[in-house]
Design a protein around this motif. Structure first.
Motif, PDB file in Angstrom:
ATOM      1  N   GLY A  69       0.814  -1.213   0.000  1.00  0.00           N
ATOM      2  CA  GLY A  69       0.000   0.000   0.000  1.00  0.00           C
ATOM      3  C   GLY A  69       0.843   1.256   0.000  1.00  0.00           C
ATOM      4  O   GLY A  69       0.550   2.223  -0.736  1.00  0.00           O
ATOM      5  N   ILE A  70       1.908   1.260   0.791  1.00  0.00           N
ATOM      6  CA  ILE A  70       2.794   2.430   0.852  1.00  0.00           C
ATOM      7  C   ILE A  70       3.523   2.633  -0.475  1.00  0.00           C
ATOM      8  O   ILE A  70       3.668   3.766  -0.962  1.00  0.00           O
ATOM      9  N   ILE A  72       2.464   1.790  -3.423  1.00  0.00           N
ATOM     10  CA  ILE A  72       1.496   2.308  -4.395  1.00  0.00           C
ATOM     11  C   ILE A  72       1.283   3.803  -4.184  1.00  0.00           C
ATOM     12  O   ILE A  72       1.239   4.587  -5.141  1.00  0.00           O
ATOM     13  N   LEU A  73       1.158   4.222  -2.914  1.00  0.00           N
ATOM     14  CA  LEU A  73       0.952   5.638  -2.622  1.00  0.00           C
ATOM     15  C   LEU A  73       2.139   6.486  -3.050  1.00  0.00           C
ATOM     16  O   LEU A  73       1.978   7.658  -3.429  1.00  0.00           O
ATOM     17  N   LYS A  74       3.329   5.918  -2.982  1.00  0.00           N
ATOM     18  CA  LYS A  74       4.535   6.663  -3.335  1.00  0.00           C
ATOM     19  C   LYS A  74       4.873   6.571  -4.829  1.00  0.00           C
ATOM     20  O   LYS A  74       5.858   7.142  -5.275  1.00  0.00           O
ATOM     21  N   MET A  79      -0.653   5.982  -8.683  1.00  0.00           N
ATOM     22  CA  MET A  79      -1.670   6.858  -8.115  1.00  0.00           C
ATOM     23  C   MET A  79      -2.407   7.643  -9.204  1.00  0.00           C
ATOM     24  O   MET A  79      -3.593   7.956  -9.065  1.00  0.00           O
ATOM     25  N   SER A  83      -6.334   7.455  -9.421  1.00  0.00           N
ATOM     26  CA  SER A  83      -7.099   8.697  -9.278  1.00  0.00           C
ATOM     27  C   SER A  83      -8.134   8.875 -10.376  1.00  0.00           C
ATOM     28  O   SER A  83      -9.095   9.642 -10.212  1.00  0.00           O
ATOM     29  N   SER A 202     -12.090   4.734  -2.999  1.00  0.00           N
ATOM     30  CA  SER A 202     -12.212   3.912  -1.791  1.00  0.00           C
ATOM     31  C   SER A 202     -13.502   3.093  -1.813  1.00  0.00           C
ATOM     32  O   SER A 202     -13.548   1.977  -1.292  1.00  0.00           O
ATOM     33  N   THR A 504      -7.041   2.275   4.808  1.00  0.00           N
ATOM     34  CA  THR A 504      -6.446   3.236   3.869  1.00  0.00           C
ATOM     35  C   THR A 504      -5.899   4.455   4.610  1.00  0.00           C
ATOM     36  O   THR A 504      -4.838   4.984   4.241  1.00  0.00           O
ATOM     37  N   LYS A 508      -1.981   5.623   4.530  1.00  0.00           N
ATOM     38  CA  LYS A 508      -1.632   6.995   4.140  1.00  0.00           C
ATOM     39  C   LYS A 508      -0.783   7.668   5.211  1.00  0.00           C
ATOM     40  O   LYS A 508       0.212   8.330   4.920  1.00  0.00           O
ATOM     41  N   SER A 511       2.708   6.265   5.261  1.00  0.00           N
ATOM     42  CA  SER A 511       3.512   6.675   4.103  1.00  0.00           C
ATOM     43  C   SER A 511       4.067   8.087   4.264  1.00  0.00           C
ATOM     44  O   SER A 511       5.016   8.464   3.577  1.00  0.00           O
ATOM     45  N   LYS A 512       3.483   8.883   5.163  1.00  0.00           N
ATOM     46  CA  LYS A 512       3.907  10.272   5.351  1.00  0.00           C
ATOM     47  C   LYS A 512       4.742  10.472   6.610  1.00  0.00           C
ATOM     48  O   LYS A 512       5.086  11.596   6.949  1.00  0.00           O
TER      49      LYS A 512
END
Length: 705
Positions: A69-70, A72-74, A79, A83, A202, A504, A508, A511-512
């Motif tokens: 998941g991380i 994919i977010l990065k 993304m 989106s 989502s 989720t 998120k 990841s930050k």
């Protein structure tokens, strides 16, 4: 201002209580389900085992999901594609595709098994509808099925009405209806998620999670009212959320009230959903000072209760006899406090009969048994903690929710079972599915706990209360009622949007994370965070204490779990290879090598072609009216057998549920005699004792060289 301020504080208190309870339930289930699993590990017999999970592997699997998941977010490219789902047109196409996929998944289950009949309670409901068509009244009065269990009267009436068009026992049609409704259940849950802030992508994830949640799809096979009831209940929840958001008019009010009531008619367990809708709407309307609309939650609850009672009056009038109120509700509570950890043991039906089928008389004895159980729990608190830990594990820690048990019974009993069904019923296959579903289960509870904390601080999280109220209601209800993994499946499904939202959000946030900045930052703790922290510590201690009492049981269960696949499974799944064998009674008393047969197999069942002087004719061992003869190939199940290898190396040649080949030493022949119900009792002490006491039911199969 004073009244408005007090109402705001009251609503905040209500919201805090619900979110803390939801957090506590999810966090507790996260701990105990991470540590242990209770599961039916056998395809036949009753090998239900509570065992210790491979904790390191489970932790690595969950960590891998977070890592993916991380990543994919990065990833900007990933993304960017994801989106695109936030566009309305793309979102609509994706939702349609997910609905089709869920429907297809349901139909894969249904097509493989629709030709086979229902079993146990599901069959009793169908029989009740059938007897109603013929004017038979016995089913509505004790000891008739609905006379003891009137909660299934609604589904029996539905089947009766359908029979006017499609006839009785039309399993294919009911399964098709179930399969059509399941995608709409998930899409309604996704839309409820949208009400509390889930983005369009989502909401697609909610559908994807539903696609992965195989036990609920397998539920389409059960003709018991669960899927239709769930559809109406969730649709009522969706419209209740619209009413609270001031986006539902008269239509939403009518749907919420009528659909909640219909759900309760089909299956009165859905009263829990109706109560959740009632509390949710009442709280929201009071918060918004919409006092004139408070009739809506009152109407939801009243309609749910009155329509169900009215149905019994109507059915009684048509049948010409009052519909029994059934076994006392107290008897269910009393049974839920008995060993084995509150699972069904027949207590309610037995004591109902002993009370002359008088629920008021039964209630008196049931209350006494409840008092005795409470007294014992207070006298032995360690036992009480262990008892309820086991009960919760039984209901919630099985990642399959026993949904595949239906395959197992039918795979052995129905000659129409396909190789596909035989494959799905294989404990080794279910074991793989259960491993995946265990990770899914852990992630949903983790996400649910996380989202409960987030909802307490969010101003826009009110629609989530509807999911939390339903989940808490189911959790508490089955804590005091009968325990069964299958019953909690609906509440697990309802929590999927909350699980996805919390998961989720966690990914998120992770990841930050900036470790350097976090180390320099000053930590501040809010009052709300302190409440959840205290609740978490309390829950952890309770869970640890309960698991501590079960430590030995979980370790022994793990060993039993491993032993089953190496020692028991080979004796039930294809224990004999195709080929020629001499079939001879193991009890002795017969001369010669035995009967020379050529064994062939199909989907776990066997036929025995009789060989005479090494000449192959189409003549087979055949069971006819309790006798065994040799006959030409038949197109029914009269020549179909199930072979089981016993612990002593002999074999039982079973025909149906409780019949088997029996050697007749006096007559020097073979007959079909009574046999133990092996699909429930194989590899139990009762089965082994029966084999020992009835050696005439055992056979030797010696390969012919």
């Amino acid at each position: 201002m004073g009244k408005s301020g007090s109402q705001s504080k009251l609503f905040s208190f209500y919201k805090t209580v619900i979110t803390v309870l939801a957090f506590a339930a999810c966090f507790y289930l996260l701990i105990v389900c991470f540590a242990g699993t209770y599961r039916l590990i056998s395809d036949i017999g009753y090998a239900r085992v509570m065992f210790l999970n491979p904790l390191l592997l489970l932790f690595v699997a969950v960590a891998a999901v977070f890592a993916c998941g991380i990543l994919i977010l990065k990833s900007p490219s990933a993304m960017g594609k994801i989106s695109m789902l936030d566009g309305q047109e793309t979102f609509d196409r994706a939702m349609r595709l997910m609905k089709i996929l869920v429907f297809a998944e349901c139909m894969i289950f249904a097509v493989g098994i629709f030709g086979m009949g229902q079993r146990e309670d599901q069959l009793e409901v169908q029989r009740a509808a059938y007897s109603f068509s013929w004017g038979e009244k016995e089913t509505f009065t004790p000891p008739g099925y609905l006379g003891i269990y009137p909660n299934n009267t609604g589904m029996a009436v539905v089947l009766y009405l359908i029979s006017g068009i499609a006839g009785h026992y039309n399993n294919a049609l009911i399964m098709l209806i179930n399969a059509v409704l399941v995608p709409f259940i998930y899409s309604d849950l996704a839309e409820i998620g949208g009400r509390f802030g889930l983005s369009k992508k989502s909401q697609i994830m909610v559908m994807a999670a539903g696609l992965l949640f195989l036990p609920f799809q397998a539920k389409v096979l059960i003709i018991y009212g669960d899927i239709p009831g769930m559809f109406f209940a969730v649709r009522a929840m969706k419209h209740a959320a619209a009413i609270a958001a001031k986006k539902g008019g008269v239509k939403s009010t009518a749907v919420a009230v009528s659909f909640a009531a219909i759900a309760c008619v089909i299956k009165n367990n859905f009263i829990i959903f109706s109560i959740a809708v009632t509390i949710y709407l009442a709280a929201e309307l009071l918060k918004q000072r919409r006092f004139k609309e408070l009739y809506i939650p009152v109407a939801v609850l009243a309609a749910s209760v009155l329509l169900n009672s009215g149905l019994n009056l109507i059915v009684g009038a048509v049948a010409g006899t009052p519909v029994s109120s059934g076994a006392s509700k107290y008897s269910w509570i009393a049974m839920g406090m008995q060993e084995e950890a509150g699972m069904y043991n027949g207590y309610n039906a037995l004591t109902y009969a002993e009370s002359g089928f008088d629920a008021s008389v039964q209630a008196v004895s049931a209350k006494q048994d409840i008092a005795a159980s409470i007294q014992m729990f207070f006298a032995e608190p360690q036992y009480a903690i262990g008892f309820y830990t086991r009960k919760i594990l039984i209901q919630w820690s099985d990642p399959t929710h026993c949904a595949f048990e239906f395959f197992s019974r039918n795979a052995y009993l129905d000659s129409n079972a396909s190789p596909f069904v035989w494959f799905l019923a294989d404990p080794s296959v279910i074991r793989i599915a259960a491993s995946f579903l265990k990770v899914f289960q852990i992630l949903m509870f983790l996400g649910g706990a996380s989202f409960a904390v987030k909802s307490a601080r969010s101003r826009n999280g009110s629609p989530a209360m509807l999911l939390f109220l339903t989940f808490i209601g189911g959790y508490v209800f089955h804590l005091i009622w009968e325990a069964a993994p299958f019953y909690t499946l609906s509440y697990m499904t309802v929590m999927i949007p909350a699980g996805v939202a919390g998961l989720t959000a966690l990914i998120k946030k992770m990841s930050k994370i900036d470790l350097k900045a976090a180390a320099k930052a000053k930590m501040t703790v809010s009052g709300s965070a302190m409440v959840f922290f205290i609740a978490g510590v309390f829950v952890f201690l309770i869970a640890a204490a309960g698991l501590g009492t079960l430590r030995q049981l979980l370790v022994e269960g793990k060993n039993e779990y491993k032993a089953y696949y190496s020692e028991v499974l080979p004796r039930t799944r294809n224990p004999v290879s195709e080929g020629r064998y001499y079939l001879k009674p193991a009890a002795g008393g017969f001369e010669g090598d035995g009967l020379l047969v050529e064994i062939s197999s199909y989907a776990g069942k066997y036929r025995m072609r009789v060989i005479n002087d090494d000449v192959i004719d189409d003549i087979f061992l055949t069971v006819s009216d309790g006798s065994v003869k040799i006959d030409w190939f038949s197109y029914d199940d009269s020549q179909v057998f199930v072979l089981l290898e016993n612990k002593n190396g002999t074999y039982s040649v079973c025909h149906g549920q409780s019949r088997a080949l029996v050697s007749d030493a006096e007559q020097g022949g073979i007959k079909a005699g009574d046999f133990i119900e092996y699909t429930f009792l194989f590899d139990t002490e009762g089965y082994d004792e029966f084999i020992e006491e009835h050696p005439e039911t055992t056979w030797n199969l010696v390969p012919a060289t």
